[in-house]
Design a protein around this motif. Structure first.
Motif, PDB file in Angstrom:
ATOM      1  N   SER A  85       3.625  -0.450  18.149  1.00  0.00           N
ATOM      2  CA  SER A  85       5.055  -0.774  18.113  1.00  0.00           C
ATOM      3  C   SER A  85       5.716  -0.337  16.810  1.00  0.00           C
ATOM      4  CB  SER A  85       5.256  -2.276  18.302  1.00  0.00           C
ATOM      5  OG  SER A  85       4.706  -2.995  17.206  1.00  0.00           O
ATOM      6  N   GLY A  86       4.916   0.175  15.885  1.00  0.00           N
ATOM      7  CA  GLY A  86       5.456   0.611  14.599  1.00  0.00           C
ATOM      8  C   GLY A  86       5.536  -0.490  13.566  1.00  0.00           C
ATOM      9  N   THR A  87       4.956  -1.638  13.872  1.00  0.00           N
ATOM     10  CA  THR A  87       5.000  -2.785  12.959  1.00  0.00           C
ATOM     11  C   THR A  87       3.829  -2.745  11.979  1.00  0.00           C
ATOM     12  OG1 THR A  87       6.021  -4.138  14.671  1.00  0.00           O
ATOM     13  CG2 THR A  87       5.025  -5.302  12.804  1.00  0.00           C
ATOM     14  N   ILE A  88       4.135  -3.037  10.727  1.00  0.00           N
ATOM     15  CA  ILE A  88       3.103  -3.140   9.700  1.00  0.00           C
ATOM     16  C   ILE A  88       3.064  -4.581   9.202  1.00  0.00           C
ATOM     17  CG2 ILE A  88       2.377  -2.415   7.388  1.00  0.00           C
ATOM     18  CD1 ILE A  88       3.679   0.271   7.897  1.00  0.00           C
ATOM     19  N   ILE A  89       1.899  -5.169   9.245  1.00  0.00           N
ATOM     20  CA  ILE A  89       1.756  -6.547   8.777  1.00  0.00           C
ATOM     21  C   ILE A  89       1.767  -6.549   7.251  1.00  0.00           C
ATOM     22  CG2 ILE A  89       0.268  -8.584   8.721  1.00  0.00           C
ATOM     23  CD1 ILE A  89      -0.806  -7.729  11.456  1.00  0.00           C
ATOM     24  N   GLN A  90       2.712  -7.280   6.684  1.00  0.00           N
ATOM     25  CA  GLN A  90       2.846  -7.334   5.234  1.00  0.00           C
ATOM     26  C   GLN A  90       1.980  -8.468   4.670  1.00  0.00           C
ATOM     27  OE1 GLN A  90       4.504  -4.982   3.659  1.00  0.00           O
ATOM     28  NE2 GLN A  90       5.348  -4.096   5.529  1.00  0.00           N
ATOM     29  N   PRO A  91       1.302  -8.234   3.568  1.00  0.00           N
ATOM     30  CA  PRO A  91       0.496  -9.301   2.953  1.00  0.00           C
ATOM     31  C   PRO A  91       1.379 -10.408   2.394  1.00  0.00           C
ATOM     32  CG  PRO A  91       0.573  -7.374   1.536  1.00  0.00           C
ATOM     33  CD  PRO A  91       1.243  -6.978   2.823  1.00  0.00           C
ATOM     34  N   SER A  92       0.760 -11.529   2.065  1.00  0.00           N
ATOM     35  CA  SER A  92       1.500 -12.654   1.498  1.00  0.00           C
ATOM     36  C   SER A  92       2.027 -12.300   0.115  1.00  0.00           C
ATOM     37  CB  SER A  92       0.591 -13.878   1.403  1.00  0.00           C
ATOM     38  OG  SER A  92      -0.463 -13.630   0.478  1.00  0.00           O
ATOM     39  N   ILE A  93       2.999 -13.052  -0.371  1.00  0.00           N
ATOM     40  CA  ILE A  93       3.588 -12.814  -1.687  1.00  0.00           C
ATOM     41  C   ILE A  93       2.524 -12.849  -2.794  1.00  0.00           C
ATOM     42  CG2 ILE A  93       5.227 -13.646  -3.419  1.00  0.00           C
ATOM     43  CD1 ILE A  93       6.534 -12.321  -1.011  1.00  0.00           C
ATOM     44  N   PRO A  94       1.623 -13.856  -2.828  1.00  0.00           N
ATOM     45  CA  PRO A  94       0.581 -13.861  -3.871  1.00  0.00           C
ATOM     46  C   PRO A  94      -0.281 -12.601  -3.839  1.00  0.00           C
ATOM     47  CG  PRO A  94       0.724 -16.017  -2.844  1.00  0.00           C
ATOM     48  CD  PRO A  94       1.584 -15.103  -2.025  1.00  0.00           C
ATOM     49  N   VAL A  95      -0.609 -12.125  -2.644  1.00  0.00           N
ATOM     50  CA  VAL A  95      -1.421 -10.902  -2.540  1.00  0.00           C
ATOM     51  C   VAL A  95      -0.639  -9.709  -3.073  1.00  0.00           C
ATOM     52  CG1 VAL A  95      -2.470  -9.266  -0.919  1.00  0.00           C
ATOM     53  CG2 VAL A  95      -2.832 -11.728  -0.625  1.00  0.00           C
ATOM     54  N   GLN A  96       0.637  -9.632  -2.750  1.00  0.00           N
ATOM     55  CA  GLN A  96       1.458  -8.527  -3.249  1.00  0.00           C
ATOM     56  C   GLN A  96       1.559  -8.552  -4.772  1.00  0.00           C
ATOM     57  OE1 GLN A  96       5.124  -7.459  -0.978  1.00  0.00           O
ATOM     58  NE2 GLN A  96       4.574  -9.199   0.325  1.00  0.00           N
ATOM     59  N   ILE A  97       1.650  -9.748  -5.349  1.00  0.00           N
ATOM     60  CA  ILE A  97       1.712  -9.873  -6.810  1.00  0.00           C
ATOM     61  C   ILE A  97       0.424  -9.350  -7.437  1.00  0.00           C
ATOM     62  CG2 ILE A  97       1.773 -11.518  -8.730  1.00  0.00           C
ATOM     63  CD1 ILE A  97       3.689 -13.212  -7.011  1.00  0.00           C
ATOM     64  N   VAL A  98      -0.712  -9.729  -6.843  1.00  0.00           N
ATOM     65  CA  VAL A  98      -2.003  -9.245  -7.347  1.00  0.00           C
ATOM     66  C   VAL A  98      -2.076  -7.728  -7.217  1.00  0.00           C
ATOM     67  CG1 VAL A  98      -4.494  -9.238  -6.939  1.00  0.00           C
ATOM     68  CG2 VAL A  98      -3.236 -11.400  -6.905  1.00  0.00           C
ATOM     69  N   GLN A  99      -1.618  -7.182  -6.101  1.00  0.00           N
ATOM     70  CA  GLN A  99      -1.632  -5.730  -5.901  1.00  0.00           C
ATOM     71  C   GLN A  99      -0.781  -5.013  -6.951  1.00  0.00           C
ATOM     72  OE1 GLN A  99      -0.276  -5.614  -1.826  1.00  0.00           O
ATOM     73  NE2 GLN A  99      -2.350  -5.354  -1.022  1.00  0.00           N
ATOM     74  N   ILE A 100       0.364  -5.580  -7.267  1.00  0.00           N
ATOM     75  CA  ILE A 100       1.232  -4.974  -8.273  1.00  0.00           C
ATOM     76  C   ILE A 100       0.569  -5.010  -9.647  1.00  0.00           C
ATOM     77  CG2 ILE A 100       3.400  -5.305  -9.544  1.00  0.00           C
ATOM     78  CD1 ILE A 100       4.683  -6.103  -6.856  1.00  0.00           C
ATOM     79  N   ILE A 101      -0.081  -6.117  -9.988  1.00  0.00           N
ATOM     80  CA  ILE A 101      -0.771  -6.216 -11.277  1.00  0.00           C
ATOM     81  C   ILE A 101      -1.907  -5.202 -11.344  1.00  0.00           C
ATOM     82  CG2 ILE A 101      -2.231  -7.698 -12.719  1.00  0.00           C
ATOM     83  CD1 ILE A 101      -0.534 -10.069 -11.697  1.00  0.00           C
ATOM     84  N   VAL A 102      -2.674  -5.087 -10.249  1.00  0.00           N
ATOM     85  CA  VAL A 102      -3.755  -4.092 -10.195  1.00  0.00           C
ATOM     86  C   VAL A 102      -3.184  -2.691 -10.373  1.00  0.00           C
ATOM     87  CG1 VAL A 102      -5.474  -2.998  -8.686  1.00  0.00           C
ATOM     88  CG2 VAL A 102      -5.323  -5.499  -8.801  1.00  0.00           C
TER      89      VAL A 102
END
Length: 257
Positions: A85-102
């Motif tokens: 359907s073209g949908t991408i499941i987005q990770p939770s906010i805490p996970v995104q914060i960790v990804q940005i720090i990494v």
């Protein structure tokens, strides 16, 4: 939910938003009044020491951004995890914060070692990296003024590796790359403005990077754009003092340990 959802894809935003943000933020600095009492160099120094005209700087930055946009589109195409359907499941906010720090740490690591090598290798410095140092007195629009090869190796590849290792989605990449662009522009703005949050929260700031652009500081303060970790660990950190000039403004002066 993001404000562009339903209007523009995350991939398009991840490709073009950092470019738009660059010109808006750098343009903001360019349109400011002289602000002589906050400058790290006088306007006379900028005119005398910088050996490349503004028009050439703009052309160089646009060329680099064209390459970055092309690579970004390919990267998003190859890493897309959308379902039927073209949908991408987005990770939770805490996970995104960790990804940005990494991603921040990965980008810092990549850029430190590539940047340092370009200074230590005489051929690369003379024929590639010296183009960036034609702006002895940095200013905002020149933040991404580099030789095309340096732009590819240092910034474009550095961004791609940060994206891949952190595992972020295109939506998170919009936030990360826009922030990285703002930080890079601010580091090259040539101003020490009161209340600047980058000066408050980051040791690696406009004065820190100004030391690197000085003749006696080119072998120090390689770290960019976020933290001075590698400079401090590997002995290339150069502390400085900010002195007020009698005629107005500041001077970042080397302070050897």
């Amino acid at each position: 939910m993001v404000f562009w959802e339903g209007y523009v894809t995350d991939e398009a935003m991840g490709t073009f938003a950092p470019i738009v943000v660059y010109w808006l933020y750098a343009g903001f600095y360019q349109l400011l009044p002289p602000l002589d009492k906050y400058r790290l160099h006088t306007r006379k120094e900028e005119e005398e020491k910088n050996s490349v005209p503004l028009a050439s700087v703009v052309k160089g930055v646009l060329l680099q951004q064209l390459v970055q946009a092309t690579v970004a589109q390919l990267l998003f195409l190859l890493t897309s995890t959308a379902d039927i359907s073209g949908t991408i499941i987005q990770p939770s906010i805490p996970v995104q914060i960790v990804q940005i720090i990494v991603a921040m740490l990965v980008m810092d690591t990549w850029q430190y070692f590539v940047h340092r090598f370009m200074h230590q290798n005489q051929f690369l410095y003379r024929h590639v990296h010296s183009q960036h140092h034609r702006l002895v007195v940095p200013y905002a629009i020149g933040a991404l003024y580099n030789h095309p090869l340096e732009g590819l190796l240092l910034d474009t590849f550095g961004g791609a590796i940060s994206f891949l290792i952190s595992g972020m989605t295109a939506r998170t990449a919009v936030i990360f790359f826009c922030f990285a662009v703002i930080k890079t522009v601010d580091d090259h703005c040539g101003l020490w403005l009161p209340g600047n949050i980058f000066h408050i929260f980051f040791q690696n700031n406009s004065a820190y990077h100004d030391i690197h652009h000085q003749l006696q500081g080119t072998k120090y303060n390689y770290s960019q754009p976020f933290f001075p970790i590698w400079d401090k660990l590997l002995g290339t950190h150069m502390p400085y003092v900010l002195l007020k000039r009698p005629e107005g403004g500041f001077e970042a002066r080397l302070k050897k340990d």
